[in-house]
Write a protein that holds these residues in place. Sequence first.
Motif, PDB file in Angstrom:
ATOM      1  N   LEU A  33       0.860  -1.178   0.000  1.00 18.36           N
ATOM      2  CA  LEU A  33       0.000   0.000   0.000  1.00 18.36           C
ATOM      3  C   LEU A  33       0.892   1.222   0.000  1.00 18.36           C
ATOM      4  N   LEU A  34       0.559   2.176  -0.838  1.00 18.22           N
ATOM      5  CA  LEU A  34       1.391   3.365  -0.992  1.00 18.22           C
ATOM      6  C   LEU A  34       0.564   4.619  -0.744  1.00 18.22           C
ATOM      7  N   SER A  51       4.027  -4.399   5.629  1.00 14.89           N
ATOM      8  CA  SER A  51       3.838  -5.227   6.822  1.00 14.89           C
ATOM      9  C   SER A  51       2.909  -4.537   7.799  1.00 14.89           C
ATOM     10  N   SER A  52       2.086  -5.335   8.462  1.00 10.70           N
ATOM     11  CA  SER A  52       1.156  -4.790   9.448  1.00 10.70           C
ATOM     12  C   SER A  52       1.882  -4.281  10.673  1.00 10.70           C
ATOM     13  N   GLY A  53       1.375  -3.188  11.223  1.00 12.24           N
ATOM     14  CA  GLY A  53       1.803  -2.742  12.540  1.00 12.24           C
ATOM     15  C   GLY A  53       3.120  -2.012  12.590  1.00 12.24           C
ATOM     16  N   ILE A  54       3.796  -1.871  11.483  1.00 15.39           N
ATOM     17  CA  ILE A  54       5.091  -1.175  11.488  1.00 15.39           C
ATOM     18  C   ILE A  54       4.872   0.232  10.972  1.00 15.39           C
ATOM     19  N   GLU A  55       5.101   1.211  11.847  1.00 15.89           N
ATOM     20  CA  GLU A  55       4.851   2.589  11.470  1.00 15.89           C
ATOM     21  C   GLU A  55       6.006   3.127  10.638  1.00 15.89           C
ATOM     22  N   LYS A  56       5.622   3.783   9.552  1.00 15.14           N
ATOM     23  CA  LYS A  56       6.608   4.508   8.765  1.00 15.14           C
ATOM     24  C   LYS A  56       6.464   5.980   9.121  1.00 15.14           C
ATOM     25  N   LYS A  57       7.603   6.670   9.262  1.00 13.62           N
ATOM     26  CA  LYS A  57       7.559   8.052   9.726  1.00 13.62           C
ATOM     27  C   LYS A  57       8.506   8.897   8.899  1.00 13.62           C
ATOM     28  N   SER A  58       8.044  10.096   8.573  1.00  9.59           N
ATOM     29  CA  SER A  58       8.895  11.058   7.891  1.00  9.59           C
ATOM     30  C   SER A  58       8.501  12.442   8.370  1.00  9.59           C
ATOM     31  N   SER A  62       3.226  10.269   9.325  1.00  7.16           N
ATOM     32  CA  SER A  62       3.439   8.874   9.684  1.00  7.16           C
ATOM     33  C   SER A  62       2.283   8.051   9.126  1.00  7.16           C
ATOM     34  N   SER A  63       2.549   6.758   8.946  1.00  2.00           N
ATOM     35  CA  SER A  63       1.525   5.890   8.380  1.00  2.00           C
ATOM     36  C   SER A  63       1.700   4.492   8.908  1.00  2.00           C
ATOM     37  N   ILE A  64       0.589   3.773   8.979  1.00  2.00           N
ATOM     38  CA  ILE A  64       0.622   2.406   9.461  1.00  2.00           C
ATOM     39  C   ILE A  64      -0.394   1.585   8.691  1.00  2.00           C
ATOM     40  N   LEU A  65      -0.144   0.300   8.600  1.00  2.00           N
ATOM     41  CA  LEU A  65      -0.985  -0.614   7.826  1.00  2.00           C
ATOM     42  C   LEU A  65      -1.530  -1.706   8.745  1.00  2.00           C
ATOM     43  N   LYS A  67      -3.149  -5.214   7.957  1.00  2.00           N
ATOM     44  CA  LYS A  67      -3.496  -6.162   6.892  1.00  2.00           C
ATOM     45  C   LYS A  67      -4.630  -7.085   7.288  1.00  2.00           C
ATOM     46  N   LYS A  68      -4.915  -7.179   8.572  1.00  2.00           N
ATOM     47  CA  LYS A  68      -6.034  -8.010   9.001  1.00  2.00           C
ATOM     48  C   LYS A  68      -7.356  -7.284   8.736  1.00  2.00           C
ATOM     49  N   GLU A  69      -7.384  -5.998   9.099  1.00  2.00           N
ATOM     50  CA  GLU A  69      -8.601  -5.203   8.917  1.00  2.00           C
ATOM     51  C   GLU A  69      -8.622  -4.484   7.573  1.00  2.00           C
ATOM     52  N   LEU A  70      -7.560  -4.613   6.789  1.00  2.00           N
ATOM     53  CA  LEU A  70      -7.477  -4.073   5.426  1.00  2.00           C
ATOM     54  C   LEU A  70      -7.625  -2.553   5.396  1.00  2.00           C
ATOM     55  N   PHE A  71      -6.809  -1.885   6.190  1.00  2.00           N
ATOM     56  CA  PHE A  71      -6.834  -0.428   6.097  1.00  2.00           C
ATOM     57  C   PHE A  71      -5.483   0.144   6.495  1.00  2.00           C
ATOM     58  N   SER A  72      -5.331   1.408   6.148  1.00  2.00           N
ATOM     59  CA  SER A  72      -4.138   2.157   6.520  1.00  2.00           C
ATOM     60  C   SER A  72      -4.573   3.556   6.914  1.00  2.00           C
TER      61      SER A  72
END
Lengths: 114, 114
Positions: A33-34, A51-58, A62-65, A67-72
């Motif tokens: 997901l982008l 990957s689920s649960g790994i926060e990306k930050k800049s 910040s963003s998180i995914l 994959k179980k609930e299919l959202f970000s």
Amino acid sequence: EDKVVQSPLSLVVHEGDTVTLNCSYEVTNFRSLLWYKQEKKAPTFLFMLTSSGIEKKSGRLSSILDKKELFSILNITATQTGDSAIYLCAVEEESGGSNYKLTFGKGTLLTVNP
Amino acid sequence: NAGVTQTPKFQVLKTGQSMTLQCAQDMNHEYMSWYRQDPGMGLRLIHYSVGAGITDQGEVPNGYNVSRSTTEDFPLRLLSAAPSQTSVYFCASSYQLRDSKGYTFGSGTRLTVV
């Protein structure tokens, strides 16, 4: 039926506010997901999440995914007027063999007022 | 390193005319794609290619043809332009293997069909 759904479609906030943009998806063979930011011209890349649960930050973004609930979600803290843009969510899926394709949501138009 | 180059930036066509939108990338990306962006619709995938000699249809392929004879170029052809094809067109490319940099977009072609 849309495979990638973003909400809200538009949002108006004041400088300094924190915003959360949502993206839900429904694809068969998820790959990633982008998130992109689009001002007047071409979309510019923000994050890629696989990957689920790994926060990306800049910086303030910040963003998180999930994959179980299919959202970000995409969070922007301490918003500035320069954050005003369309934020696009896209999902990359395998489409058979070595093929894959990127499907975009309709975007969230964020307006940050001074 | 120019990235993704699209030409022309603007074009006005009469209904029934044909034209080719050019897209070239110098990053040795295997994957290239064309999107159209209409107000409130996000980006919709027209055609895509995972390598030279391989193309496939996206969400809205009707009225458009593509070919991929080289890794670098992915032209989009409108054989008989229609007013419904008035839109902003973006070309995007990426490495086929997952790349944290995501997809790179060209600056877009604004097409008006009258």
